[in-house]
Design a protein around this motif. Structure first.
Motif, mmCIF file in Angstrom:
data_model
loop_
_atom_site.group_PDB
_atom_site.id
_atom_site.type_symbol
_atom_site.label_atom_id
_atom_site.label_comp_id
_atom_site.label_asym_id
_atom_site.label_seq_id
_atom_site.Cartn_x
_atom_site.Cartn_y
_atom_site.Cartn_z
ATOM 1 N N ILE A 98 -3.787 -6.766 -3.442
ATOM 2 C CA ILE A 98 -5.022 -7.561 -3.549
ATOM 3 C C ILE A 98 -4.756 -9.001 -3.139
ATOM 4 N N TYR A 99 -3.621 -9.545 -3.584
ATOM 5 C CA TYR A 99 -3.272 -10.922 -3.192
ATOM 6 C C TYR A 99 -3.088 -11.030 -1.682
ATOM 7 N N LEU A 132 -9.580 -2.882 0.467
ATOM 8 C CA LEU A 132 -9.679 -3.293 -0.929
ATOM 9 C C LEU A 132 -10.161 -2.132 -1.794
ATOM 10 N N ARG A 172 -13.950 -6.366 -8.544
ATOM 11 C CA ARG A 172 -13.632 -6.902 -7.221
ATOM 12 C C ARG A 172 -14.130 -5.967 -6.128
ATOM 13 N N ALA A 173 -13.879 -4.674 -6.299
ATOM 14 C CA ALA A 173 -14.341 -3.702 -5.308
ATOM 15 C C ALA A 173 -15.862 -3.665 -5.255
ATOM 16 N N GLN A 226 -1.532 -4.607 -7.383
ATOM 17 C CA GLN A 226 -2.098 -5.941 -7.572
ATOM 18 C C GLN A 226 -1.650 -6.902 -6.479
ATOM 19 N N VAL A 263 -8.023 -0.408 -4.817
ATOM 20 C CA VAL A 263 -8.543 -0.379 -6.184
ATOM 21 C C VAL A 263 -8.731 1.060 -6.648
ATOM 22 N N TYR A 299 -5.404 2.441 -7.540
ATOM 23 C CA TYR A 299 -4.911 1.786 -8.756
ATOM 24 C C TYR A 299 -5.582 2.390 -9.993
ATOM 25 N N LEU A 355 -4.504 -9.172 0.578
ATOM 26 C CA LEU A 355 -5.849 -9.099 1.161
ATOM 27 C C LEU A 355 -6.559 -10.441 1.070
ATOM 28 N N ASP A 356 -6.407 -11.119 -0.047
ATOM 29 C CA ASP A 356 -7.021 -12.450 -0.193
ATOM 30 C C ASP A 356 -6.465 -13.414 0.841
ATOM 31 N N GLU A 408 0.833 -1.202 0.000
ATOM 32 C CA GLU A 408 0.000 0.000 0.000
ATOM 33 C C GLU A 408 0.870 1.255 0.000
ATOM 34 N N LEU A 457 -10.369 -5.509 -11.412
ATOM 35 C CA LEU A 457 -10.209 -4.908 -10.093
ATOM 36 C C LEU A 457 -11.426 -4.060 -9.724
#
Length: 289
Positions: A172-173, A201, A224-225, A169, A205, A208, A175-176, A152, A221
């Motif tokens: 995001i991984y 998230l 995803r949000a 990106q 996003v 990004y 966060l998963d 971040e 992305l």
């Protein structure tokens, strides 16, 4: 010591440099000696000793310390030596760990070097590159919350760096991974789930898309949000995101799924007028079947 090093006598050079530092830690050349000693220890396969020397140098070069007061005209050059030594130590041991079946020892030294680096240089011209590298180490070591923070920082504070898109990106991984290892907060009386990971998230996003709006990952992305907010039944927040997915790339699979979710959100709330209005709005996009 320098002559021994030039002659390739690493053991003798290491002993000579260490003896000089022990005898006169406030010598004007202490930083240069320490930097050379870090390299020698790395070349001899002694990363723990290299870290010990680097940490001692960081302590010696504290801004209000005796060395800084004794040699104010050389302080910045000495700090450059410290930066170089810590950076080399962190990156070298990090890379070495990737080649080992058991990277624990190398990664432990790398973590110590990165921590010392950021303590001494919380910001600087190499901040983005070092935060990215540290994030990669933290992720590899399963420390996903810390990896997320590192990624971040690169995305939010260094969006123009060459690592920003990758770190966006990678966040995001991370966060998963955090979702896999934790429990989802319970919904409130209205079924709404307030999860800080959803907010992070959305923040990732958003940043990004601000900086890489035309990136090939943008549609996925954005969805995803949107889906995270929809799944949390935060429909008022999800709506603009779902619409943005449709408008930005109406021919995509994500747009079709977003259209269904947007209409469904109205159904969940038993707002049938909104269902009809949204359905008519979606129909203007011929690309959506």
């Amino acid at each position: 010591a320098a002559a021994l090093l030039e002659a390739g006598e690493l053991d003798a050079a290491a002993e000579a440099y260490q003896a000089a530092l022990d005898a006169d830690p406030l010598h004007p050349d202490a930083a240069a000696w320490s930097k050379a000693l870090v390299t020698i220890h790395l070349d001899r396969g002694e990363p723990g000793d290299a870290l010990r020397v680097a940490l001692a140098l960081a302590h010696t070069l504290e801004p209000d310390g005796a060395w800084a007061k004794a040699h104010p005209d050389r302080f910045e050059a000495a700090r450059d030596d410290l930066e170089s030594a810590l950076r080399k130590l962190a990156l070298t041991t990090h890379a070495a760990g990737r080649t080992h079946d058991d990277p624990t020892a190398s990664y432990s030294v790398a973590h110590g070097a990165y921590d010392a680096y950021f303590a001494a240089f919380p910001a600087g011209p190499r901040d983005a590159e070092m935060r990215y590298a540290h994030g990669e180490l933290l992720y590899a070591d399963g420390r996903y919350a810390e990896a997320l923070a590192a990624y971040e920082r690169v995305l939010f504070e260094h969006p123009d760096s060459k690592r920003a898109a990758f770190c966006g990106q990678s966040a995001i991984y991370a966060l998963d991974k955090l979702r896999e290892g934790g429990e989802r907060p319970a919904p409130d009386a209205d079924g709404v789930v307030t999860d800080p990971l959803d907010d992070r998230l959305v923040d990732v996003v958003s940043a990004y898309l601000d900086h890489f709006p035309d990136d090939s990952a943008a549609t996925g992305l954005r969805y995803r949000a949107a889906y995270a907010l929809y799944a949390a039944q935060r429909f008022d927040e999800a709506g603009p995101w779902l619409q943005a997915v449709i408008e930005a790339d109406p021919g995509s699979n994500e747009a079709a799924m977003a259209a269904n979710l947007w209409v469904d959100a109205a159904a969940v709330e038993s707002d049938y007028a909104a269902m009809a209005e949204r359905a008519w709005w979606v129909l203007q996009f011929e690309e959506i079947g």
